[in-house]
Structures are given as C-alpha cells and as structure tokens.
Enzyme design. Structure first.
Site, PDB file in Angstrom:
ATOM      1  N   LYS A   1       0.638  -0.627   0.205  1.00  0.00           N
ATOM      2  CA  LYS A   1      -0.447  -0.145   0.282  1.00  0.00           C
ATOM      3  C   LYS A   1       0.560   0.936   0.481  1.00  0.00           C
ATOM      4  O   LYS A   1       0.290   2.728  -0.678  1.00  0.00           O
ATOM      5  CB  LYS A   1      -0.927   0.216   0.977  1.00  0.00           C
ATOM      6  CG  LYS A   1      -1.712  -1.352   1.012  1.00  0.00           C
ATOM      7  CD  LYS A   1      -3.020  -1.304   2.052  1.00  0.00           C
ATOM      8  CE  LYS A   1      -3.895  -2.914   2.038  1.00  0.00           C
ATOM      9  NZ  LYS A   1      -4.770  -2.703   3.324  1.00  0.00           N
TER      10      LYS A   1
ATOM     11  N   ASP B   1     -11.067   2.352   3.780  1.00  0.00           N
ATOM     12  CA  ASP B   1     -11.294   1.164   4.286  1.00  0.00           C
ATOM     13  C   ASP B   1     -12.348   0.502   3.411  1.00  0.00           C
ATOM     14  O   ASP B   1     -13.221   0.500   2.971  1.00  0.00           O
ATOM     15  CB  ASP B   1     -11.458   0.285   5.715  1.00  0.00           C
ATOM     16  CG  ASP B   1      -9.768  -0.379   5.355  1.00  0.00           C
ATOM     17  OD1 ASP B   1      -8.909  -0.690   3.610  1.00  0.00           O
ATOM     18  OD2 ASP B   1      -8.787  -0.283   6.068  1.00  0.00           O
TER      19      ASP B   1
ATOM     20  N   GLN C   1      -4.571  -1.688   9.012  1.00  0.00           N
ATOM     21  CA  GLN C   1      -4.570  -3.453   9.004  1.00  0.00           C
ATOM     22  C   GLN C   1      -4.473  -4.018   9.885  1.00  0.00           C
ATOM     23  O   GLN C   1      -5.127  -4.371  11.593  1.00  0.00           O
ATOM     24  CB  GLN C   1      -3.431  -3.593   8.250  1.00  0.00           C
ATOM     25  CG  GLN C   1      -3.282  -4.323   7.938  1.00  0.00           C
ATOM     26  CD  GLN C   1      -3.876  -4.818   6.571  1.00  0.00           C
ATOM     27  OE1 GLN C   1      -3.894  -3.078   6.013  1.00  0.00           O
ATOM     28  NE2 GLN C   1      -3.425  -5.936   5.578  1.00  0.00           N
TER      29      GLN C   1
HETATM   30  N1  GUN Z   1      -6.751  -7.359   5.916  1.00  0.00           N
HETATM   31  C1  GUN Z   1      -7.235  -7.699   4.356  1.00  0.00           C
HETATM   32  N2  GUN Z   1      -7.337  -6.936   4.310  1.00  0.00           N
HETATM   33  C2  GUN Z   1      -7.505  -5.800   4.790  1.00  0.00           C
HETATM   34  C3  GUN Z   1      -8.284  -5.144   4.060  1.00  0.00           C
HETATM   35  O1  GUN Z   1      -8.533  -4.556   2.946  1.00  0.00           O
HETATM   36  N3  GUN Z   1      -8.071  -3.457   5.126  1.00  0.00           N
HETATM   37  C4  GUN Z   1      -7.571  -3.019   6.337  1.00  0.00           C
HETATM   38  N4  GUN Z   1      -7.427  -2.476   6.707  1.00  0.00           N
HETATM   39  N5  GUN Z   1      -6.903  -4.965   6.550  1.00  0.00           N
HETATM   40  C5  GUN Z   1      -7.201  -5.867   6.027  1.00  0.00           C
END
Ligand code: GUN
Length: 297
Positions: free
Chosen positions: A59, A126, A103
C-alpha cells in the site's frame, strides 16, 4: 469433461491497476500544479504479522508510485486498546491525513469493532465504518470497500458485461463477500446481477456454483473451487491469498488462491490469477478512495 471454446481471458490485475495508477498520477499532477499538497494515507500496523507487513508495504509503495504521501504508524503487539484508541483519535484530528486504515487482523486482545466505530467516516478509506456501509446500501456517495470495488473495476475495465448474470459469491465476510453481493445486485454498471451468497452452512454448495455465470471465491481455502464446480464459459474471480509453505521460493512461501487454477481455467471465459489478479486491484481501489478523501466533492 466439457470445455469452453477458446482460451480463457486472464484478467490481469497488475495491468488494470496500473491503468488506474496512471489516471491518479495525472490527477495528482494537476492537483500539485494548483498548489495543493498531495493526498496522504496513513496505515496503522499493530504487531508484526508477516501477511499484514507485506500488504501494508504494498500500500505504501503504491502511494509512492502515484505521488501520494503515506506513512506507517507501527505499534507493538502489546499495545493496549486505550493506546490504540488514542492513535485513532489523533489521526481523526490531524488535518494532514486525508485517510487512514488500521490493518486487520488485530492481535486477539484488541477490539477491532471499537476501533472501526471510532474511525471518522470521512477518513475511512477502507469503507468498513457503518456509515460508509450504510450509505453504500442506500446507493449514496461513500467509500466502498477496496476488494469488492477492485473486483468490479477489473470486470468493467476488461469489458465483461455482467448485467443479468447469475453471480455466486462464496464467503460472507463483512470485508469482501457481503458487500460484494450487495454491489453486484445493485442497479449500476457494473451490477444488475442476480446474486446467490454461499457460506459454510450452505447446502448443495457445488450445485449453486455450477449455476454461476460469475463465480467469486472469497473463502480463504486454497484450491477449494475445482473443475466440477464450474460451468463452462463462466467468469471466475479468485479472492483467496493464503500463504502456503514453498521451499522453492526465496521467501519460503507461495500465495495460493481459492480456485484450482490449472483445472478450472480451461473451462472459463475469463479468470483471475493468484497472485496478480484481485490483489493489485484492492490496492488500486484504496488509492482511489484516498484520492476521494483528499478531494471531496
Ligand atoms: N486485512 C485484509 N484486508 C484488509 C483490508 O482491505 N483493509 C484492512 N485494514 N485490513 C485488511
């Protein structure tokens, strides 16, 4: 065994994500030219789960590649709920941060729901906060969850018309399966599917799968979807990214999807690979949400 006619279209998430990044680079160039600072994404990473480290690194790298600012707030796995909530409140108030994510998964002593509810909906890139999920259900402007959003972009940008299709979604997670089922059924483009949402208690799951024009596997069970579950000519989207040991790889592991690619691909009209399918699209959607956060309409 019946096969579809012609080679399947491999839905290249890497190439499609690059198209989106190119669009964002250009938008950002114009934004900077007008004297504004670049959009800024913050990622909160608790502990050092290998998968989460990798996702967050991707990211941050994606932000750099389009000229967005970004940072990781790293917290020790022993952080208390109170300390984590203080970080969330600080990020909510920081005008230099347009959007942020925490996350997942969090260590088991932490309450992810309390954290999610405290994230300012306007910074929730998100799209997990109930305000954004509720707005999505009503068809109002919102941040859409990145994985479902990326899947729809991948389908759309590869000119697959899913109107009227019977879509079968495997998995009802609040992050992928549930919002995707909703988005596929809406009166939008892409959309207008008739949706069946299957889960661990579904009876005759194979029969449902065999009736799918569009089959989306989001279970986290490597190789779950086999050739006998797929209708010839179906479009198959694989959301699975489970790490399995692989001594032949330098990292010691490989990513495995939920679909048995070798036996399913020859049947399909189109299929996503793992890696290089849905994964890059999820990150591209997060960048789009971050752009939206910095440029509210
Ligand atoms: N863990 C797995 N996929 C995601 C996501 O799209 N966002 C976040 N914050 N955690 C994740």
């Amino acid at each position: 065994m019946p096969t579809s006619h012609g080679a399947p279209l491999i839905l290249d998430g890497q190439a499609t994500a690059e198209q989106i990044r190119e669009e964002l680079r250009e938008l950002n160039r114009l934004r900077l030219q007008s004297g504004q600072r670049p959009p800024h994404l913050t990622a909160v990473l608790v502990g050092n789960d290998g998968g989460s480290e990798t996702y967050v690194a991707h990211k941050i790298k994606a932000c750099a590649s389009v000229g967005f600012g970004s940072e990781i707030v790293r917290l020790d796995s022993s952080v208390t709920q109170k300390e984590l909530m203080e970080v969330v409140h600080r990020l909510n108030q920081d005008p230099g941060i347009d959007g942020y994510i925490v996350q997942l998964p969090l260590p088991s002593h932490l309450d992810a729901t309390e954290v999610n509810l405290a994230i300012l909906p306007t910074k929730d890139v998100d799209g997990f906060h109930p305000v954004n999920l509720g707005r999505m259900a009503l068809g109002l402007p919102c941040y859409k969850p990145a994985t479902p959003s990326g899947i729809l972009e991948l389908i759309h940008r590869n000119h697959i018309d899913i109107r009227g299709m019977h879509a079968v979604v495997l998995g009802r997670s609040p992050i992928v399966g549930s919002p995707l089922a909703q988005m596929l059924s809406r009166n939008t483009t892409p959309g207008n599917c008739t949706v069946t949402l299957c889960h661990s208690r579904t009876v005759d799951l194979k029969e449902h799968c065999r009736r799918a024009d569009l089959l989306v596997a989001a279970l986290g069970q490597p190789g779950f979807v086999t050739a006998d579950m797929v209708r010839p000519g179906a479009v198959v989207i694989d959301v699975g990214t489970t790490r399995v040991e692989d001594p032949s790889k330098r990292s010691g592991y490989a990513l495995r999807g939920d679909v048995c690619f070798e036996e399913v691909a020859p049947l399909c009209r189109a299929i996503t690979p793992v890696p290089g399918g849905v994964g890059p699209m999820t990150i591209a959607s997060l960048l789009q949400n971050t752009w939206q956060a910095a440029n509210p309409t």
